[in-house]
Design an enzyme around this catalytic site. Sequence first.
Site, PDB file in Angstrom:
ATOM      1  N   ASP A 189       0.872  -1.178   0.000  1.00 44.76           N
ATOM      2  CA  ASP A 189       0.000   0.000   0.000  1.00 44.76           C
ATOM      3  C   ASP A 189       0.905   1.223   0.000  1.00 44.76           C
ATOM      4  OD1 ASP A 189      -1.628   2.148   0.484  1.00 44.76           O
ATOM      5  OD2 ASP A 189      -2.717   1.220   2.143  1.00 44.76           O
ATOM      6  N   THR A 242      -7.853   2.790 -19.769  1.00 49.11           N
ATOM      7  CA  THR A 242      -7.492   1.872 -18.674  1.00 49.11           C
ATOM      8  C   THR A 242      -8.713   1.695 -17.770  1.00 49.11           C
ATOM      9  OG1 THR A 242      -6.865   3.585 -17.089  1.00 49.11           O
ATOM     10  CG2 THR A 242      -5.149   2.864 -18.627  1.00 49.11           C
ATOM     11  N   TYR A 300      -7.304  15.940  -7.169  1.00 45.16           N
ATOM     12  CA  TYR A 300      -6.537  15.197  -8.170  1.00 45.16           C
ATOM     13  C   TYR A 300      -5.600  16.146  -8.911  1.00 45.16           C
ATOM     14  CZ  TYR A 300      -5.618  12.004 -12.117  1.00 45.16           C
ATOM     15  OH  TYR A 300      -5.018  11.198 -13.060  1.00 45.16           O
ATOM     16  N   LYS A 302      -1.519  16.154  -8.769  1.00 41.45           N
ATOM     17  CA  LYS A 302      -0.685  15.951  -9.954  1.00 41.45           C
ATOM     18  C   LYS A 302       0.311  17.097 -10.146  1.00 41.45           C
ATOM     19  CE  LYS A 302      -2.121  11.934 -11.244  1.00 41.45           C
ATOM     20  NZ  LYS A 302      -1.281  10.795 -10.862  1.00 41.45           N
TER      21      LYS A 302
HETATM   22  P1  NAD Z   1      -5.462   2.051 -12.999  1.00 41.60           P
HETATM   23  O1  NAD Z   1      -6.614   2.253 -12.063  1.00 41.60           O
HETATM   24  O2  NAD Z   1      -5.639   1.160 -14.160  1.00 41.60           O
HETATM   25  O3  NAD Z   1      -4.166   1.590 -12.176  1.00 41.60           O
HETATM   26  C1  NAD Z   1      -3.781   2.229 -10.990  1.00 41.60           C
HETATM   27  C2  NAD Z   1      -3.187   1.207 -10.058  1.00 41.60           C
HETATM   28  O4  NAD Z   1      -2.812   1.879  -8.834  1.00 41.60           O
HETATM   29  C3  NAD Z   1      -4.192   0.094  -9.675  1.00 41.60           C
HETATM   30  O5  NAD Z   1      -3.650  -1.189  -9.915  1.00 41.60           O
HETATM   31  C4  NAD Z   1      -4.429   0.333  -8.194  1.00 41.60           C
HETATM   32  O6  NAD Z   1      -4.700  -0.853  -7.457  1.00 41.60           O
HETATM   33  C5  NAD Z   1      -3.114   0.991  -7.774  1.00 41.60           C
HETATM   34  N1  NAD Z   1      -3.246   1.710  -6.502  1.00 41.60           N
HETATM   35  C6  NAD Z   1      -4.208   2.587  -6.146  1.00 41.60           C
HETATM   36  N2  NAD Z   1      -4.047   2.948  -4.865  1.00 41.60           N
HETATM   37  C7  NAD Z   1      -2.960   2.289  -4.413  1.00 41.60           C
HETATM   38  C8  NAD Z   1      -2.293   2.227  -3.152  1.00 41.60           C
HETATM   39  N3  NAD Z   1      -2.729   2.910  -2.081  1.00 41.60           N
HETATM   40  N4  NAD Z   1      -1.191   1.453  -3.039  1.00 41.60           N
HETATM   41  C9  NAD Z   1      -0.745   0.728  -4.108  1.00 41.60           C
HETATM   42  N5  NAD Z   1      -1.339   0.718  -5.304  1.00 41.60           N
HETATM   43  C10 NAD Z   1      -2.438   1.505  -5.453  1.00 41.60           C
HETATM   44  O7  NAD Z   1      -5.035   3.525 -13.462  1.00 41.60           O
HETATM   45  P2  NAD Z   1      -4.138   4.001 -14.702  1.00 41.60           P
HETATM   46  O8  NAD Z   1      -5.060   4.608 -15.683  1.00 41.60           O
HETATM   47  O9  NAD Z   1      -3.197   2.951 -15.120  1.00 41.60           O
HETATM   48  O10 NAD Z   1      -3.357   5.211 -14.006  1.00 41.60           O
HETATM   49  C11 NAD Z   1      -1.976   5.147 -13.681  1.00 41.60           C
HETATM   50  C12 NAD Z   1      -1.501   6.545 -13.316  1.00 41.60           C
HETATM   51  O11 NAD Z   1      -1.664   7.402 -14.446  1.00 41.60           O
HETATM   52  C13 NAD Z   1      -2.300   7.179 -12.179  1.00 41.60           C
HETATM   53  O12 NAD Z   1      -1.428   7.925 -11.353  1.00 41.60           O
HETATM   54  C14 NAD Z   1      -3.253   8.117 -12.892  1.00 41.60           C
HETATM   55  O13 NAD Z   1      -3.650   9.187 -12.089  1.00 41.60           O
HETATM   56  C15 NAD Z   1      -2.397   8.553 -14.058  1.00 41.60           C
HETATM   57  N6  NAD Z   1      -3.157   9.025 -15.215  1.00 41.60           N
HETATM   58  C16 NAD Z   1      -4.068   8.215 -15.829  1.00 41.60           C
HETATM   59  C17 NAD Z   1      -4.785   8.708 -16.907  1.00 41.60           C
HETATM   60  C18 NAD Z   1      -5.811   7.875 -17.634  1.00 41.60           C
HETATM   61  O14 NAD Z   1      -6.530   8.441 -18.468  1.00 41.60           O
HETATM   62  N7  NAD Z   1      -5.923   6.581 -17.378  1.00 41.60           N
HETATM   63  C19 NAD Z   1      -4.572  10.008 -17.366  1.00 41.60           C
HETATM   64  C20 NAD Z   1      -3.618  10.799 -16.723  1.00 41.60           C
HETATM   65  C21 NAD Z   1      -2.915  10.298 -15.637  1.00 41.60           C
END
Ligand code: NAD
Length: 241
Positions: A53, A178, A143, A147
């Site tokens: 975590d 995703t 959020y 960021k």
């Molecule tokens: P996702 O939800 O597919 O994956 C995120 C992962 O983080 C998950 O496996 C989740 O279990 C893990 N996680 C969450 N809280 C946690 C904790 N306390 N400890 C350990 N693991 C934890 O999301 P994603 O789309 O792959 O996003 C990845 C990163 O990219 C994130 O930081 C997100 O904010 C950023 N992001 C995503 C997008 C998008 O459109 N998907 C856009 C911009 C930025």
Amino acid sequence: MMGDIAVVVGAASGIGAAVCHRLRTDTNARVVGMDHQWRSTGESSCHIELRVDVTDEASVERGFDEAMLDGGILRSMVCTAGIQRREATENLSLERWREMLAVHLDGTFLAARAAKRRMKDGGSMVFFSSVAEFHGWPERTPYAVAKAGVSAMARSLAVEWAGDGIRVNAVAPGYVDTPLVAAARERGELAVDPVTLHALGRLADADEIAGPVLFLLGEDSSFITGETLMVDGGYRIFRGK
Ligand code: NAD
């Protein structure tokens, strides 16, 4: 040369899983994935899956200790752990505000600090920001704030750790296809179709984010540090046609 241990935090899903997959196929690194929730039953993208975590200091330290157990040198750390939620700020509880900052800010800090303590021979770290840090994003204030903080952290640490041969960068994606975005769509939280927000007229595939992450981890980016790399399909520049 990329190092022999690469840690990816947030590795169980989306971008993190795609980064693990690319590290596994394109490098010789032992890929250690960390996440607080492992769901897959199929073949893992990582060599080792650890339950961590990222908001819990002891859990993160334990995870990095375990990652180093079989020896080797830690050279790469990517932190993609993240959550997202839409909520009007006037109704947002302090608890929910803190939860968002904890995952993104505490999480990135704890992962970066744990990695730094174990990177004995230089390395590269990649954090995760978002296009959300560059514009007003109603009802997602914590959020966007988190960021912006992640990018600021990358810049500060890039300077602080440059003398140790450690580069620190961030990636700011546009919308990526995703589970994070799918969940927001299911909850009815997307006011507009995100496809229409990108000059390229589509969402990214997670692998299209993983490629630039590998670039930032590898030698081809040896003179890049403290940067937030937009990987956004033209989101930030797009004003419609
Ligand atoms: P996702 O939800 O597919 O994956 C995120 C992962 O983080 C998950 O496996 C989740 O279990 C893990 N996680 C969450 N809280 C946690 C904790 N306390 N400890 C350990 N693991 C934890 O999301 P994603 O789309 O792959 O996003 C990845 C990163 O990219 C994130 O930081 C997100 O904010 C950023 N992001 C995503 C997008 C998008 O459109 N998907 C856009 C911009 C930025």
